[in-house]
Design a protein around this motif. Structure first.
Motif, PDB file in Angstrom:
ATOM      1  N   GLU A  91       9.869   3.465   1.072  1.00 16.95           N
ATOM      2  CA  GLU A  91       8.566   3.284   0.503  1.00 16.95           C
ATOM      3  C   GLU A  91       8.365   2.398  -0.826  1.00 16.95           C
ATOM      4  O   GLU A  91       9.361   2.569  -1.225  1.00 16.95           O
ATOM      5  CB  GLU A  91       7.549   4.447   0.220  1.00 16.95           C
ATOM      6  CG  GLU A  91       6.240   4.200  -0.196  1.00 16.95           C
ATOM      7  CD  GLU A  91       5.456   5.543  -0.472  1.00 16.95           C
ATOM      8  OE1 GLU A  91       4.346   5.484  -0.724  1.00 16.95           O
ATOM      9  OE2 GLU A  91       6.201   6.687  -0.451  1.00 16.95           O
ATOM     10  N   GLU A 104       0.874  -1.041   0.051  1.00 15.04           N
ATOM     11  CA  GLU A 104      -0.033   0.195  -0.044  1.00 15.04           C
ATOM     12  C   GLU A 104       1.017   1.148  -0.029  1.00 15.04           C
ATOM     13  O   GLU A 104       2.057   1.258   0.447  1.00 15.04           O
ATOM     14  CB  GLU A 104      -0.990   0.060   1.139  1.00 15.04           C
ATOM     15  CG  GLU A 104      -1.985  -1.100   1.261  1.00 15.04           C
ATOM     16  CD  GLU A 104      -2.863  -1.058   0.186  1.00 15.04           C
ATOM     17  OE1 GLU A 104      -3.267  -0.164  -0.385  1.00 15.04           O
ATOM     18  OE2 GLU A 104      -3.217  -2.152  -0.150  1.00 15.04           O
ATOM     19  N   ASP A 140       5.245  -5.904   6.995  1.00 14.84           N
ATOM     20  CA  ASP A 140       4.735  -4.652   6.230  1.00 14.84           C
ATOM     21  C   ASP A 140       4.570  -3.695   7.172  1.00 14.84           C
ATOM     22  O   ASP A 140       3.639  -3.763   8.013  1.00 14.84           O
ATOM     23  CB  ASP A 140       3.541  -5.097   5.428  1.00 14.84           C
ATOM     24  CG  ASP A 140       3.966  -5.834   4.084  1.00 14.84           C
ATOM     25  OD1 ASP A 140       4.719  -6.252   4.138  1.00 14.84           O
ATOM     26  OD2 ASP A 140       2.758  -6.341   3.796  1.00 14.84           O
ATOM     27  N   LEU A 141       5.258  -2.614   6.941  1.00 15.34           N
ATOM     28  CA  LEU A 141       5.440  -1.561   8.010  1.00 15.34           C
ATOM     29  C   LEU A 141       5.310  -0.029   7.379  1.00 15.34           C
ATOM     30  O   LEU A 141       5.440   0.086   6.067  1.00 15.34           O
ATOM     31  CB  LEU A 141       6.884  -1.490   8.824  1.00 15.34           C
ATOM     32  CG  LEU A 141       7.388  -2.853   9.369  1.00 15.34           C
ATOM     33  CD1 LEU A 141       8.669  -2.827   9.740  1.00 15.34           C
ATOM     34  CD2 LEU A 141       6.280  -3.172  10.406  1.00 15.34           C
ATOM     35  N   SER A 142       5.032   0.894   8.190  1.00 18.10           N
ATOM     36  CA  SER A 142       4.903   2.163   7.408  1.00 18.10           C
ATOM     37  C   SER A 142       6.587   2.614   7.179  1.00 18.10           C
ATOM     38  O   SER A 142       7.452   2.274   7.870  1.00 18.10           O
ATOM     39  CB  SER A 142       4.456   3.065   8.567  1.00 18.10           C
ATOM     40  OG  SER A 142       3.293   2.794   8.867  1.00 18.10           O
ATOM     41  N   ALA A 143       6.562   3.110   5.936  1.00 19.49           N
ATOM     42  CA  ALA A 143       8.133   3.578   5.890  1.00 19.49           C
ATOM     43  C   ALA A 143       8.566   4.749   6.706  1.00 19.49           C
ATOM     44  O   ALA A 143       7.671   5.441   7.230  1.00 19.49           O
ATOM     45  CB  ALA A 143       7.891   4.271   4.374  1.00 19.49           C
ATOM     46  N   GLY A 144       9.940   4.685   7.168  1.00 15.11           N
ATOM     47  CA  GLY A 144      10.348   5.295   7.959  1.00 15.11           C
ATOM     48  C   GLY A 144      11.572   4.716   8.421  1.00 15.11           C
ATOM     49  O   GLY A 144      12.217   3.616   8.189  1.00 15.11           O
ATOM     50  N   GLY A 172       2.631   4.506   1.128  1.00 12.77           N
ATOM     51  CA  GLY A 172       3.269   4.644   2.527  1.00 12.77           C
ATOM     52  C   GLY A 172       3.721   3.426   3.187  1.00 12.77           C
ATOM     53  O   GLY A 172       4.437   3.800   4.215  1.00 12.77           O
ATOM     54  N   GLU A 173       3.800   2.439   2.598  1.00 12.34           N
ATOM     55  CA  GLU A 173       4.448   1.143   3.228  1.00 12.34           C
ATOM     56  C   GLU A 173       5.507   0.801   2.661  1.00 12.34           C
ATOM     57  O   GLU A 173       5.908   0.800   1.687  1.00 12.34           O
ATOM     58  CB  GLU A 173       3.373  -0.176   3.160  1.00 12.34           C
ATOM     59  CG  GLU A 173       2.151   0.195   3.992  1.00 12.34           C
ATOM     60  CD  GLU A 173       1.255  -1.098   4.209  1.00 12.34           C
ATOM     61  OE1 GLU A 173       1.599  -1.958   3.349  1.00 12.34           O
ATOM     62  OE2 GLU A 173       0.468  -1.103   5.011  1.00 12.34           O
TER      63      GLU A 173
END
Length: 266
Positions: free
Chosen positions: A195, A127, A166-170, A129-130
């Motif tokens: 991302e 998705e 699967d994580l939030s980008a960062g 942002g991920e």
């Protein structure tokens, strides 16, 4: 996201269930090879032909396109004579399916024995942002606990294990301690997750022999190109950043993946 590993003995007849959509050509697969056995430069033979000469520890090949079929893999010490010498590691009857994205890893088992593992890389679409983070424990090292924010989020993680998140980008930060203790083995360290990529971090080498290190593989194009292949970004990372391999385990358990095994979806 967990995957099981199928233990095999004798010949290595393998089948893969790919995590995510297949590559565009279902008759071919993308295959990378990682050398994770310290102190041993090798020559890799495929079906009796030298495919990767002078292969140094910590090196990850660029992706190779391989037709679906059965392959015999033999890993010899650099310069050995395949007609007269025994391979250091071998796998007969390795079945490469079509439409897969695979990484073959020559590494040490938990007891320090050289072995060969095959992993199916998750190329499913992310998705917006991920980012995806995959950790693969391929080192001769004891069980560990993983801490995030000082709290143990996984206990007794052993070789061989794999975990996919699967994580939030960062940026993510974690450290690893000897199982059941507060003794920091690796880290703390930060890892930037971009991302739309799957960052695959391998711990390899031997803790007892002071050769523990990292190799990193990047699968990109996971926004709108779920059949993306490894970008070829890989190699050694200093032991000062060796805690990065544990980051994928935050909040999730490990899944066994051992010598002459292939990661498949549970």
């Amino acid at each position: 996201m967990k995957r099981t590993a199928v233990a095999l003995t004798g010949g290595l007849a393998l089948a893969v269930t790919v995590a995510g959509p297949a590559l565009a050509d279902n008759h071919e697969s993308s295959v990378s090879v990682l050398h994770g056995v310290p102190g041993l430069t090798v020559d890799v033979y495929v079906n009796g032909e030298e495919a990767i000469p002078d292969f140094a520890p910590g090196t990850l090949t660029d992706p190779m396109t391989m037709a679906a079929g059965t392959y015999d893999i033999a890993v010899y010490p650099d310069g050995a004579d395949p007609e007269a010498d025994e391979p250091a590691i071998s796998a007969e009857g390795l079945e490469v399916p079509g439409g897969a994205n695979l990484t073959l890893v020559a590494h040490l088992a938990a007891d320090g024995t050289p072995t060969l593992s095959a992993f199916a890389n998750d190329t499913s679409q992310l998705e917006a942002g991920e980012a995806r983070l995959t950790v693969r424990h391929a080192a001769a090292a004891p069980a560990v606990d993983v801490r995030a924010g000082g709290e143990a989020v996984i206990q007794a993680l052993e070789n061989p294990n794999e975990e996919v998140l699967d994580l939030s980008a960062g940026t993510v930060s974690a450290d690893v301690v000897a199982a059941g203790t507060d003794t920091v083995v690796l880290g703390p360290a930060d890892l930037t997750l971009t991302e739309g990529t799957n960052t695959i971090v391998y711990a390899w080498g031997s803790l007892d022999e002071d050769t523990l290190d990292l190799a990193v593989q990047t699968v990109d194009g996971l926004h709108g190109d779920p059949g993306g292949v490894p970008s070829g970004e890989a190699g050694l990372m200093g032991t000062s950043t060796a805690a990065l391999w544990v980051l994928a385990a935050a909040g999730a358990g490990g899944v066994a993946l051992a010598g002459r095994r292939l990661a498949t979806n549970r």
